[in-house]
Design an enzyme around this catalytic site. Structure first.
Site, PDB file in Angstrom:
ATOM      1  N   GLU A  14      48.100  52.629  52.337  1.00  0.00           N
ATOM      2  CA  GLU A  14      47.553  51.316  53.133  1.00  0.00           C
ATOM      3  C   GLU A  14      48.038  50.108  52.658  1.00  0.00           C
ATOM      4  OE1 GLU A  14      45.780  53.702  51.627  1.00  0.00           O
ATOM      5  OE2 GLU A  14      43.973  52.575  50.427  1.00  0.00           O
TER       6      GLU A  14
ATOM      7  N   HIS B 102      43.901  55.139  60.626  1.00  0.00           N
ATOM      8  CA  HIS B 102      43.070  55.128  59.390  1.00  0.00           C
ATOM      9  C   HIS B 102      43.656  54.032  58.316  1.00  0.00           C
ATOM     10  CE1 HIS B 102      41.288  57.381  55.923  1.00  0.00           C
ATOM     11  NE2 HIS B 102      42.502  56.688  55.089  1.00  0.00           N
ATOM     12  N   GLU B 103      45.049  53.937  58.290  1.00  0.00           N
ATOM     13  CA  GLU B 103      45.646  52.779  57.440  1.00  0.00           C
ATOM     14  C   GLU B 103      45.241  51.556  58.000  1.00  0.00           C
ATOM     15  OE1 GLU B 103      46.283  54.219  54.869  1.00  0.00           O
ATOM     16  OE2 GLU B 103      46.747  56.375  55.714  1.00  0.00           O
TER      17      GLU B 103
ATOM     18  N   HIS C 137      42.081  50.467  56.802  1.00  0.00           N
ATOM     19  CA  HIS C 137      41.731  50.044  55.372  1.00  0.00           C
ATOM     20  C   HIS C 137      42.100  48.389  55.347  1.00  0.00           C
ATOM     21  CE1 HIS C 137      41.450  53.306  52.669  1.00  0.00           C
ATOM     22  NE2 HIS C 137      42.584  54.102  53.072  1.00  0.00           N
TER      23      HIS C 137
ATOM     24  N   GLU D 167      37.190  55.162  51.272  1.00  0.00           N
ATOM     25  CA  GLU D 167      37.879  55.879  51.925  1.00  0.00           C
ATOM     26  C   GLU D 167      36.606  56.529  52.856  1.00  0.00           C
ATOM     27  OE1 GLU D 167      40.630  56.491  52.724  1.00  0.00           O
ATOM     28  OE2 GLU D 167      41.414  55.844  50.712  1.00  0.00           O
TER      29      GLU D 167
ATOM     30  N   ASP E 264      43.713  60.852  39.866  1.00  0.00           N
ATOM     31  CA  ASP E 264      44.412  61.610  40.793  1.00  0.00           C
ATOM     32  C   ASP E 264      43.784  63.252  40.889  1.00  0.00           C
ATOM     33  OD1 ASP E 264      46.206  59.641  41.699  1.00  0.00           O
ATOM     34  OD2 ASP E 264      47.671  60.516  40.622  1.00  0.00           O
TER      35      ASP E 264
ATOM     36  N   TYR F  80      36.235  60.935  51.269  1.00  0.00           N
ATOM     37  CA  TYR F  80      36.439  60.634  52.615  1.00  0.00           C
ATOM     38  C   TYR F  80      35.370  61.251  53.848  1.00  0.00           C
ATOM     39  CZ  TYR F  80      41.341  59.953  51.253  1.00  0.00           C
ATOM     40  OH  TYR F  80      42.710  59.438  50.712  1.00  0.00           O
TER      41      TYR F  80
HETATM   42 ZN   LIG Z   1      42.660  56.039  53.086  1.00  0.00          ZN
END
Ligand SMILES: [Zn+2]
Length: 644
Positions: free
Chosen positions: A293, A317-318, A321, A340, A397, A405
């Site tokens: 995003e 979705h992006e 954001h 998220e 990460d 999410y």
């Molecule tokens: Zn995302």
């Protein structure tokens, strides 16, 4: 290590506890604006130049006159105080040892000022000359062979979660947001784009081109992004264009034509879109993610090019954001669900508005399955299955999964139902963006805001008191309250799969005629087959039965020839698990055509698990690995137990 250094680390660690465990930056000095001035060298794979930080000290009279930046693998050559735009005085600096438990955090750079070097308004500008390492984890350099055009090289960056520090010294924490400007020099005729407004370009005498950028909305460091290549654009709306190499630009313009509709739906629900432009950059196939995003310039994988706009939920979705994550930002990676979970919540509201509630319910149920998979992979009691996570001494990460999410989405759905539905929840989303815009948000403060908001809206206090915040936020495992989504379309797909597997119904083309026409429903059908296949076990007899069934299914629906990446992924998985050898060729082709980790890792893992598939997995990886992004290379190598 000298005592002074170990003492510094001790103090830094103490200060760190108050802020973000994923960054060495301290609250003593905060960056307000970044100016980045660099030149790219595609031969050496090095970005070289300087960054200027406009720093504000919280208490230079009594507190430390030092500012701590995150760095990773950078070669620092000088640090200067800047006055009237000119570097005047050399400043003392040290690059300290990092965190032994997590080398991904990099090495803190501590710059020390004299009190008199800080202006009365507590501000100072520091210039750091440096260069990146060719192995910078944020930057991917692609040779011409790995591009669509095969003539020019390409570069793109991916800074989320904590890779910005391998591209420039910065306070690499979402808890601090700042504006940025940039000057980027690239070889002619390449085009440079950033997550900012492009303010001009100029041909220089040495055959390079200088591009300038300005981002006036404060952003966290992980949203600084750069892409350079032989790029072209096609306008797709009043404030949007698709950028890519010319070979893909028309396909991109067709696929993402609904972008303006998505933006308007987002604005209706969450409030004004503050960023001005919204462009999409369609990256080369090695982009390891679905989308990123980056403000004003979403990065997306070309695996979304299905030809029928069926996979553009990633764009929704992006776009979502733009409000959640980019405008109102999770304070630390431990509160990532606030980026998220909210984004998925808005993404699905946008899709519901434009595609109907069937689409919403299918997406919600697919999300729930992804959540189950993640929770099973980590283990029910694993702390990374909590919404709020303690990421001390670890790489964010490593905590990445569908938990923030989908558990986040489920929590928000639960709250929506509790307060009285969308009519009450949607205005709250606007209020949320209004309160936290240009700033950061964390779970506890937000909880108080939520309760206060709905108390003033007259929601029954006993209802609000019944919310089990501790369980939702800090208890591992699946959501303790089951969501209530309409399952009509799911059941239809699931029942058809059952008819084939359990009732030996012969697959026929007409069987999909009563389906909704949504690609998501076909995906749910394929996932239902996977679940039934898993249930029947891995005996030779079971595999032989599945090979026959899959052959019949393919004859009816032609999945072998599908160009839709989500369908190909699930179809290849089914065939690999049945050890259907005829699928190996097209699985290898799929693994060679793109480098999206969502597809690479499970397919390689599944191939590798079967006797016949093992050599195919190893050969395919050997053949295509240099075309993958560094992160993808590393992860697949780990999955296959091979050394790079
Ligand atoms: Zn995302």
């Amino acid at each position: 290590m000298p005592f002074q250094d170990s003492f510094r680390i001790f103090v830094t660690a103490l200060l760190r506890k108050m802020a973000d465990p994923s960054s060495f930056a301290t609250a003593a000095a905060r960056v307000q604006h970044i100016h980045w001035n660099v030149k790219l060298d595609f031969d050496t794979k090095i970005i070289q130049g300087y960054v200027e930080h406009h720093v504000i000290f919280s208490d230079p009279e009594n507190g430390p006159c030092e500012v701590v930046f995150d760095t990773k693998g950078l070669k620092i050559s000088s640090v200067h105080l800047v006055e009237d735009g000119t570097p005047v005085t050399t400043l003392t600096y040290k690059v300290l040892a990092g965190n032994k438990k997590c080398d991904q955090l990099g090495e803190p750079l501590v710059v020390t000022f004299l009190k008199e070097q800080i202006k009365e308004d507590h501000v100072a500008i520091v210039r750091i000359e440096y260069e990146t390492s060719p192995s910078s984890s944020a930057i991917q350099w692609l040779p011409p062979a790995q591009t669509a055009g095969k003539v020019h090289p390409y570069l793109f960056t991916q800074c989320q979660a904590i890779h910005a520090r391998s591209m420039l010294p910065c306070q690499d924490t979402p808890s601090n947001k700042c504006t940025y400007s940039a000057v980027v020099i690239v070889p002619s005729p390449l085009v440079a784009l950033m997550s900012a407004l492009s303010t001009g370009s100029q041909d220089l005498e040495d055959g390079t081109i200088q591009y300038t950028f300005d981002q006036k909305v404060p952003v966290p460091s992980y949203l600084i992004a750069l892409a350079v290549g032989a790029l072209e654009k096609r306008d797709i709306g009043p404030r949007s264009a698709v950028w890519s190499e010319k070979e893909m630009v028309e396909a991109g313009a067709y696929e993402f034509a609904e972008t303006e509709d998505f933006l308007q739906a987002g604005e209706e629900i969450a409030g004004p879109y503050v960023w001005g432009r919204y462009d999409i950059l369609l990256l080369p196939p090695s982009f390891p993610y679905g989308g990123m995003e980056n403000p004003m310039l979403t990065f997306v994988t070309p695996t979304l090019l299905a030809g029928d706009r069926s996979l553009v939920n990633v764009v929704a979705h992006e776009i979502a954001h733009s409000w959640f994550g980019n405008l109102a930002t999770s304070k630390t990676w431990g509160h990532f669900w606030m980026n998220e979970g909210f984004t998925v919540f808005l993404e699905r509201k946008i899709l519901k508005k434009l595609r109907g509630s069937g689409c919403y319910n299918l997406a919600a149920m697919m999300g729930l399955k992804a959540l189950e998979d993640s929770v099973n992979l980590f283990g029910m009691q694993h702390p990374f299955t909590c919404l709020c996570q303690d990421l001390s001494d670890c790489d964010p990460d490593d905590a990445f999964s569908s938990v923030p999410y989908e558990k986040g989405f489920n929590f928000l759905c639960y709250l929506q139902e509790l307060v009285g539905g969308e009519e009450l929840m949607n205005p709250f989303l606007k209020a949320h963006c209004e309160k936290y815009k240009y700033s950061v948000v964390e779970s506890d403060g937000w909880k108080a805001f939520f309760l206060e908001y709905f108390q003033t809206k007259g929601v029954d206090k006993t209802k609000l008191d019944s919310i089990e915040w501790e369980t939702w936020l800090n208890t591992p495992g699946m959501p303790h309250i089951a969501p209530t989504f309409d399952k009509t379309l799911i059941n239809q797909a699931h029942n058809l799969a059952k008819d084939y597997v359990e009732a030996n119904k012969k697959p026929a083309k007409e069987d999909f005629e009563s389906f909704s026409g949504l690609t998501e429903q076909i995906i749910v059908f394929l996932e239902s087959l996977q679940a039934l296949q898993e249930f029947e076990g891995k005996s030779e007899e079971a595999k032989a039965k599945w090979r026959l069934l899959l052959d019949d299914i393919n004859k009816a629906f032609g999945f072998n020839d599908s160009r839709n990446s989500e369908i190909r992924f699930r179809w290849c998985t089914l065939c690999i698990r049945a050890e259907e050898e005829s699928i190996y060729k097209q699985t290898s082709a799929f693994l060679g055509e793109q480098g999206r980790m969502k597809f690479l890792r499970p397919l390689y893992r599944d191939l590798f698990k079967t006797e016949k598939g093992t050599p195919i997995a190893l050969e395919t990886f050997e053949k295509y690995k240099t075309g993958y992004h560094g992160i993808a290379q590393k992860m697949v190598a780990k999955d296959l137990g091979v050394h790079l």
